[in-house]
Design a protein around this motif. Structure first.
Motif, short mmCIF file in Angstrom:
data_model
loop_
_atom_site.label_atom_id
_atom_site.label_comp_id
_atom_site.label_asym_id
_atom_site.label_seq_id
_atom_site.Cartn_x
_atom_site.Cartn_y
_atom_site.Cartn_z
N VAL A 250 39.62 -28.81 -17.87
CA VAL A 250 38.35 -29.73 -18.21
C VAL A 250 37.25 -28.98 -17.34
O VAL A 250 36.12 -29.01 -17.68
CB VAL A 250 38.63 -31.10 -18.40
N ASP A 251 37.43 -29.15 -16.22
CA ASP A 251 36.67 -28.45 -15.04
C ASP A 251 35.94 -27.17 -15.28
O ASP A 251 34.80 -26.95 -15.05
CB ASP A 251 37.17 -28.48 -13.47
N ASP A 252 36.75 -26.36 -15.91
CA ASP A 252 36.16 -25.04 -16.42
C ASP A 252 35.22 -25.13 -17.50
O ASP A 252 34.20 -24.54 -17.35
CB ASP A 252 37.25 -24.20 -16.55
N VAL A 253 35.70 -26.13 -18.39
CA VAL A 253 34.73 -26.28 -19.65
C VAL A 253 33.33 -26.91 -19.15
O VAL A 253 32.17 -26.52 -19.41
CB VAL A 253 35.38 -27.16 -20.54
N ALA A 254 33.54 -27.83 -18.18
CA ALA A 254 32.32 -28.61 -17.66
C ALA A 254 31.36 -27.52 -16.92
O ALA A 254 30.32 -27.32 -17.21
CB ALA A 254 32.74 -29.47 -16.75
N ALA A 255 31.92 -26.66 -16.11
CA ALA A 255 31.36 -25.48 -15.30
C ALA A 255 30.39 -24.60 -16.14
O ALA A 255 29.40 -24.06 -16.10
CB ALA A 255 32.19 -24.88 -14.38
N ALA A 256 31.15 -24.19 -17.34
CA ALA A 256 30.53 -23.42 -18.27
C ALA A 256 29.30 -23.98 -19.03
O ALA A 256 28.35 -23.36 -19.35
CB ALA A 256 31.71 -23.13 -19.43
N ILE A 257 29.53 -25.34 -19.36
CA ILE A 257 28.55 -25.97 -20.12
C ILE A 257 27.28 -25.97 -19.23
O ILE A 257 26.03 -25.72 -19.47
CB ILE A 257 28.77 -27.31 -20.43
N GLU A 258 27.45 -26.25 -17.84
CA GLU A 258 26.65 -26.42 -16.76
C GLU A 258 25.76 -25.06 -16.70
O GLU A 258 24.56 -24.82 -16.54
CB GLU A 258 26.85 -26.71 -15.48
N ALA A 259 26.73 -23.93 -16.53
CA ALA A 259 26.01 -22.65 -16.38
C ALA A 259 25.07 -22.25 -17.37
O ALA A 259 23.95 -21.78 -17.16
CB ALA A 259 27.17 -21.59 -16.26
N PHE A 260 25.54 -22.36 -18.57
CA PHE A 260 24.73 -21.98 -19.77
C PHE A 260 23.50 -23.04 -20.03
O PHE A 260 22.54 -22.61 -20.38
CB PHE A 260 25.66 -22.02 -21.14
N GLY A 261 23.79 -24.32 -19.74
CA GLY A 261 22.70 -25.07 -19.68
C GLY A 261 21.32 -24.70 -18.60
O GLY A 261 20.35 -24.96 -19.07
N ALA A 262 21.92 -24.30 -17.44
CA ALA A 262 20.95 -23.78 -16.62
C ALA A 262 19.99 -22.70 -17.09
O ALA A 262 18.82 -22.48 -16.80
CB ALA A 262 21.74 -23.27 -15.30
N ASP A 263 20.59 -21.72 -18.06
CA ASP A 263 19.89 -21.01 -18.73
C ASP A 263 18.93 -21.13 -20.02
O ASP A 263 18.29 -20.75 -20.52
CB ASP A 263 20.66 -19.75 -19.05
#
Ligand code: XIL
Length: 364
Positions: A250-263
């Motif tokens: 789940v942590d990896d999924v959260a990090a991916a959502i954050e990364a794409f969100g930052a863009d």
């Protein structure tokens, strides 16, 4: 009346659509309602399900966004250049509109379920120039046909690979599909430009599996930056999320959502399922146990809670199928037992359904 006493025809799995009584739809709480409008809940559907009155009522009750599991892929829509059969797709798209649901378009450019005629020219392979022209025409025709009725398009699906199965990719991690091989990496840019032209109002998405893999996240973000630097519109990322009980983290999924969100990218969870097997491609299990179903429910709750907490970035969560009788996991990666969805083979709510319902209600 308890849900376990619903009237179902007891047909062996896969032989026929399970018949459900009409009270079923109305008595089960609606996930669409629990999720609200800020993050919509939906499912991948098949045309036969929409033709079945009881199944259609069930779908309309549970969903506020739909996607066609196969009916809008090129192999389903087009048998030859300029030849289209939109009947099944229109059935689903019109059903969504009539019931106030949004419609995701899946998918325009993919290495699977492409229209085989596109890559051929006589006995040989199509030229780069001709393939570009065919792709542009296909996108103009199909996106044009659904213009105003499809809310978001998966313009390109699965262009990147993480080296699974020793697969060869280009330097950018791009899969060596026919699109990539014949046109070059620009096939993505050409597809997005064509889609933007055909429907300036539809949201344009890039969709992929294992989208939480840090290597893939970086490859896709780089692709997005490259498109934007050239003035090409790309609005969002679709996370397929074909999961299993022990994967992904789940942590990896959260990090991916954050990364794409930052863009500044919009995001959808486009194809969620959580297999009972440990890993997505495991085929060991032959039956469900209460323990496995409870564990699956916990996983669904955990992910739903995460998605709901990110709804400033995430606009939709769709499961890949309406119930366990219809899951693609039953035949992928080979014929096997699986039960990865929220409703069982008779469309009764599973522990996972209740877990998702509670997680959604807790967040709204
Ligand atoms: C699958 C369908 O569920 C199957 O019925 C079909 O035979 C193959 O495709 N990633 C995607 C989906 O983007 O389109 C795939 O759907 C599942 C994996």
């Amino acid at each position: 009346m308890s849900l376990t006493r619903r009237q179902f025809t007891a047909l062996p799995l896969g032989l026929a659509l399970p018949a459900i009584d009409s009270a079923f739809a109305a008595e089960t709480p609606s996930l669409a309602q629990a999720f609200g409008q800020r993050m919509r809940f939906g499912m991948a559907v098949r045309p036969d399900q929409i033709r079945d009155t009881a199944l259609a009522a069930f779908i309309a009750h549970q969903c506020s966004i739909l996607v066609a599991e196969n009916a809008m892929k090129p192999a389903s829509l087009s048998r030859g250049e300029g030849q289209y059969d939109f009947r099944d797709a229109d059935l689903i798209v019109d059903f969504a509109a009539k019931n106030g649901m949004l419609m995701r378009g899946h998918t325009l450019v993919w290495h699977q379920q492409a229209a085989p005629w596109m890559f051929k020219d006589g006995a040989g392979e199509v030229s780069r120039e001709k393939l570009i022209a065919r792709m542009e025409r296909y996108i103009a025709d199909v996106v044009g046909h659904f213009r105003g009725r499809v809310y978001s398009w998966d313009v390109v699906n699965e262009a990147f690979q993480n080296g699974e199965g020793g697969a060869k990719t280009d330097e950018a991690g791009m899969r060596l599909s026919e699109w990539r091989r014949i046109i070059g990496p620009e096939f993505i840019e050409i597809a997005f430009r064509a889609a933007a032209k055909a429907d300036p109002d539809a949201l344009l998405f890039y969709n992929d599996y294992e989208s939480q893999n840090p290597q893939k996240v970086e490859a896709v973000r780089k692709m997005v930056r490259g498109l934007r630097a050239k003035g090409v519109r790309i609005d969002g990322i679709g996370h397929q999320m074909h999961c299993a009980r022990k994967w992904p983290r789940v942590d990896d999924v959260a990090a991916a959502i954050e990364a794409f969100g930052a863009d500044g990218l919009k995001q959808h969870v486009t194809e969620l399922d959580i297999g009972l097997n440990d890993m997505p491609t495991d085929t060991k299990l032959t039956a469900a146990t209460d323990e496995l179903l409870q564990d699956q429910a916990r996983r669904y709750a955990e992910l739903t809670t995460l998605f709901m907490s990110k709804r400033d970035k995430l606009g939709a969560m769709l499961t890949w199928g309406i119930g366990d009788a219809y899951s693609w996991y039953l035949s992928w990666p080979r014929k096997r037992f699986e039960a990865p969805l929220l409703f069982d083979t008779r469309l009764q709510p599973k522990p996972a359904f209740h877990a998702v319902l509670e997680a959604a209600r807790a967040a709204t």
